[in-house]
Design an enzyme around this catalytic site. Structure first.
Site, short mmCIF file in Angstrom:
data_model
loop_
_atom_site.label_atom_id
_atom_site.label_comp_id
_atom_site.label_asym_id
_atom_site.label_seq_id
_atom_site.Cartn_x
_atom_site.Cartn_y
_atom_site.Cartn_z
CE LYS A 194 20.46 43.52 69.62
NZ LYS A 194 20.55 44.85 70.16
CE LYS A 222 15.02 42.12 72.18
NZ LYS A 222 15.44 43.35 72.85
CE LYS A 269 15.25 51.21 71.31
NZ LYS A 269 16.37 50.36 71.69
N1 AQP Z 1 10.73 43.26 73.84
C1 AQP Z 1 11.14 43.67 75.03
N2 AQP Z 1 10.47 43.30 76.15
C2 AQP Z 1 10.86 43.74 77.37
N3 AQP Z 1 11.92 44.55 77.56
C3 AQP Z 1 12.62 44.95 76.47
N4 AQP Z 1 13.68 45.73 76.32
C4 AQP Z 1 13.99 45.82 75.01
N5 AQP Z 1 13.14 45.10 74.29
C5 AQP Z 1 12.26 44.54 75.16
C6 AQP Z 1 14.37 46.39 77.43
O1 AQP Z 1 14.43 47.78 77.15
C7 AQP Z 1 15.65 48.30 77.68
C8 AQP Z 1 16.33 49.09 76.62
O2 AQP Z 1 16.69 48.23 75.55
P1 AQP Z 1 17.76 48.74 74.53
O3 AQP Z 1 17.20 49.81 73.72
O4 AQP Z 1 18.98 49.16 75.24
O5 AQP Z 1 18.19 47.51 73.68
P2 AQP Z 1 17.51 46.23 73.17
O6 AQP Z 1 17.24 45.29 74.28
O7 AQP Z 1 18.41 45.72 72.09
O8 AQP Z 1 16.14 46.78 72.57
P3 AQP Z 1 15.56 46.66 71.16
O9 AQP Z 1 14.28 47.35 71.13
O10 AQP Z 1 15.57 45.23 70.72
O11 AQP Z 1 16.55 47.50 70.28
P4 AQP Z 1 17.39 47.13 69.01
O12 AQP Z 1 16.39 46.61 68.00
O13 AQP Z 1 18.01 48.41 68.58
O14 AQP Z 1 18.39 46.10 69.41
C9 AQP Z 1 16.48 47.12 78.16
O15 AQP Z 1 16.36 47.04 79.57
C10 AQP Z 1 15.82 45.94 77.52
O16 AQP Z 1 15.94 44.78 78.32
#
Ligand code: AQP
Length: 339
Positions: free
Chosen positions: A115, A199, A202
């Protein structure tokens, strides 16, 4: 066997529209666990602000995560739903854990490296100590099981190290349990529709990299149509699929939303180009996502209900969190007294 003496905690950041990665990696497991476990599902707004958020969008996204939890099938009578910042003990315990976690442990966290990228000197210090707050979220409720996507596995291992170090440093064996990750390996890392090595996220600037749980049917169909595939037809065996990361990802998504194993899907589509496969995958996604999207929309028009759910969750979470934090303050030697 009843597992009601086992506690589950997990959370989702209100950092944008939730996508099918969040659903398959996390939320789907939440729903499966709520009948058997004592469940806490929070909206981790304090985590979201480790990167800049627009305040108005943050408030809206927080309510939208609650709406998505409910629309996906989380029952607020069975599970405790709340937003992290409303239970101040999360931030308080995370400070104590900041003083337990070693810098070397945090330096090894790959999500921080991903990140922060090349901008390491400029990201917030909150992003660096994020795993300590995640450990506080989990340990505050003495959670024994944590359903997460694969990307969070390393943070969970760190939580176990922190729990054990606290128990050892303060001579309180078994005070904090060592939580187990619940990870569905096949679908635990859903990748971008544009790049099978990245990955689904969001915060990816391209809308076409992900399918959101609030996308309408036409958008879902368009996104799947545009999803990257391969220059060869569907292989006839899993080993050959595994080297085609975009195909493997689409099969994981198909399998995650159906009851079909990847091998069955390969058998069904082997030798074909991807148009038929994509059209049936779109139909499947539309059938699963449309009811969620409709319900989220409905719930977002009933904010007072969403606030009722949050208030009730906050009350139930605060009860347990207060007890744990008081015990921690006693163990650490922080003086407490009535004013
Ligand atoms: N691509 C993914 N595949 C499987 N699981 C995922 N999770 C996130 N992306 C994937 C799981 O969703 C839960 C919540 O995630 P989060 O919102 O707390 O944070 P994150 O992992 O940082 O998700 P994003 O979508 O990538 O958000 P941003 O872009 O804001 O950083 C967690 O259990 C995560 O493992």
């Amino acid at each position: 066997m009843s597992l009601k003496n086992h506690t589950v905690l997990s959370g989702v950041q209100p950092s944008g529209d939730l996508h099918i990665g969040n659903y398959l990696g996390a939320i789907k497991n939440f729903i499966n666990m709520q009948d058997d476990f004592n469940c806490y599902f929070c909206v981790v707004d304090l985590h979201a602000i480790t990167v800049k958020q627009d305040p108005e969008s943050l408030r809206r996204n927080t309510l939208e995560v609650v709406a998505t939890y409910l629309a996906s099938g989380i029952d607020p009578k069975l599970s405790v739903i709340f937003n992290q910042s409303s239970v101040s003990m999360h931030a308080e315990l995370s400070w104590i854990l900041n003083c337990v976690t070693r810098m070397g442990w945090l330096n090894r966290m790959t999500q921080f490296k991903d990140k922060a990228g090349k901008d390491r000197e400029n990201v917030s210090s909150g992003l660096f100590i994020y795993p300590n707050l995640m450990a506080a979220d989990i340990l505050l409720y003495k959670a024994t099981h944590v359903p997460v996507g694969n990307d969070q596995k390393q943070h969970l291992e760190l939580t176990r190290d922190i729990a054990q170090r606290f128990n050892r440093d303060y001579n309180c064996e078994n005070f904090f349990p060592s939580p187990e990750p619940i990870i569905d390996n096949d679908i635990s890392r859903i990748m971008s529709l544009k790049n099978g090595l990245q990955k689904m996220s969001k915060s990816d600037p391209s809308e076409y990299s992900r399918i959101s749980l609030t996308d309408d049917n036409d958008t879902i169909i368009k996104k799947i149509k545009k999803a990257k595939t391969a220059d060869v037809p569907m292989p006839d065996n899993l080993n050959d699929v595994l080297v085609l990361s975009e195909i493997n990802n689409l099969l994981n998504i198909y399998s995650g939303f159906s009851s079909m194993k990847k091998e069955q899907l390969i058998d069904q589509y082997k030798g074909e180009n991807f148009s038929n496969f994509k059209s049936e995958l779109s139909d499947l996604l539309v059938s699963k996502i449309e009811p969620i999207a409709i319900e989220v929309k409905k719930l977002m028009n009933d904010k007072s209900f969403l606030f009722d759910v949050l208030s009730d969750g906050k009350k139930r979470a605060t009860e347990i969190a207060t007890k744990t934090l008081n015990d921690v303050y006693d163990i650490v030697g922080l003086l407490r007294y009535d004013s």
